[in-house]
Design a protein around this motif. Structure first.
Motif, mmCIF file in Angstrom:
data_model
loop_
_atom_site.group_PDB
_atom_site.id
_atom_site.type_symbol
_atom_site.label_atom_id
_atom_site.label_comp_id
_atom_site.label_asym_id
_atom_site.label_seq_id
_atom_site.Cartn_x
_atom_site.Cartn_y
_atom_site.Cartn_z
ATOM 1 N N THR A 25 4.251 11.053 2.793
ATOM 2 C CA THR A 25 4.369 9.931 1.876
ATOM 3 C C THR A 25 4.574 8.679 2.724
ATOM 4 O O THR A 25 5.402 8.682 3.635
ATOM 5 N N SER A 26 3.813 7.631 2.434
ATOM 6 C CA SER A 26 3.950 6.413 3.233
ATOM 7 C C SER A 26 3.805 5.172 2.356
ATOM 8 O O SER A 26 3.122 5.184 1.338
ATOM 9 N N VAL A 27 4.489 4.112 2.799
ATOM 10 C CA VAL A 27 4.421 2.812 2.151
ATOM 11 C C VAL A 27 4.242 1.769 3.252
ATOM 12 O O VAL A 27 4.875 1.855 4.306
ATOM 13 N N ASN B 220 7.383 5.991 6.599
ATOM 14 C CA ASN B 220 6.713 7.292 6.498
ATOM 15 C C ASN B 220 7.754 8.386 6.307
ATOM 16 O O ASN B 220 8.798 8.378 6.956
ATOM 17 N N ILE C 232 0.857 -1.183 0.000
ATOM 18 C CA ILE C 232 0.000 0.000 0.000
ATOM 19 C C ILE C 232 0.895 1.236 0.000
ATOM 20 O O ILE C 232 1.785 1.361 0.838
ATOM 21 N N GLY C 233 0.662 2.132 -0.941
ATOM 22 C CA GLY C 233 1.409 3.388 -0.994
ATOM 23 C C GLY C 233 0.439 4.550 -1.077
ATOM 24 O O GLY C 233 -0.615 4.446 -1.709
ATOM 25 N N GLN C 234 0.775 5.646 -0.430
ATOM 26 C CA GLN C 234 -0.086 6.824 -0.500
ATOM 27 C C GLN C 234 0.718 8.092 -0.264
ATOM 28 O O GLN C 234 1.784 8.071 0.339
ATOM 29 N N GLN C 235 0.176 9.185 -0.772
ATOM 30 C CA GLN C 235 0.761 10.498 -0.523
ATOM 31 C C GLN C 235 -0.392 11.464 -0.282
ATOM 32 O O GLN C 235 -1.374 11.461 -1.020
ATOM 33 N N SER C 236 -0.264 12.253 0.760
ATOM 34 C CA SER C 236 -1.301 13.243 1.065
ATOM 35 C C SER C 236 -0.644 14.597 1.310
ATOM 36 O O SER C 236 0.507 14.681 1.719
ATOM 37 N N THR D 203 3.450 17.575 3.354
ATOM 38 C CA THR D 203 3.327 16.375 2.546
ATOM 39 C C THR D 203 3.696 15.164 3.383
ATOM 40 O O THR D 203 4.701 15.170 4.085
#
Length: 71
Positions: free
Chosen positions: A39-41, A62, A10-14, A37
């Motif tokens: 960013t996490s995996v 993170n 699972i990867g995301q950036q907010s 920002t």
């Protein structure tokens, strides 16, 4: 993978932007808005060992670019 074994990536950036009031104050003072920002995996391994026993392992990474901390 064998049946009952699962691997999830699972990867995301907010990003957090300034509020409308903060954006207005920055515009009045001729300043550019900053953003935060994150960013996490996440890597997860799940295994169903028996019908009543399962195991999960997870690893997180993170990276946060923080504007400021509240005091």
């Amino acid at each position: 993978m064998a049946e009952g074994h699962y691997l999830k990536l699972i990867g995301q950036q907010s990003q957090r932007m300034a509020t409308a009031g903060q954006l207005y104050a920055l515009a009045v003072n001729n300043r550019d808005p900053d953003t935060e920002t994150l960013t996490s995996v996440e890597l997860i391994y799940d295994a169903d060992l028996t019908c009543s026993l399962s195991v999960s392992l997870a690893n997180f990474w993170n990276d946060a670019e923080i504007i400021a901390w509240n005091r």
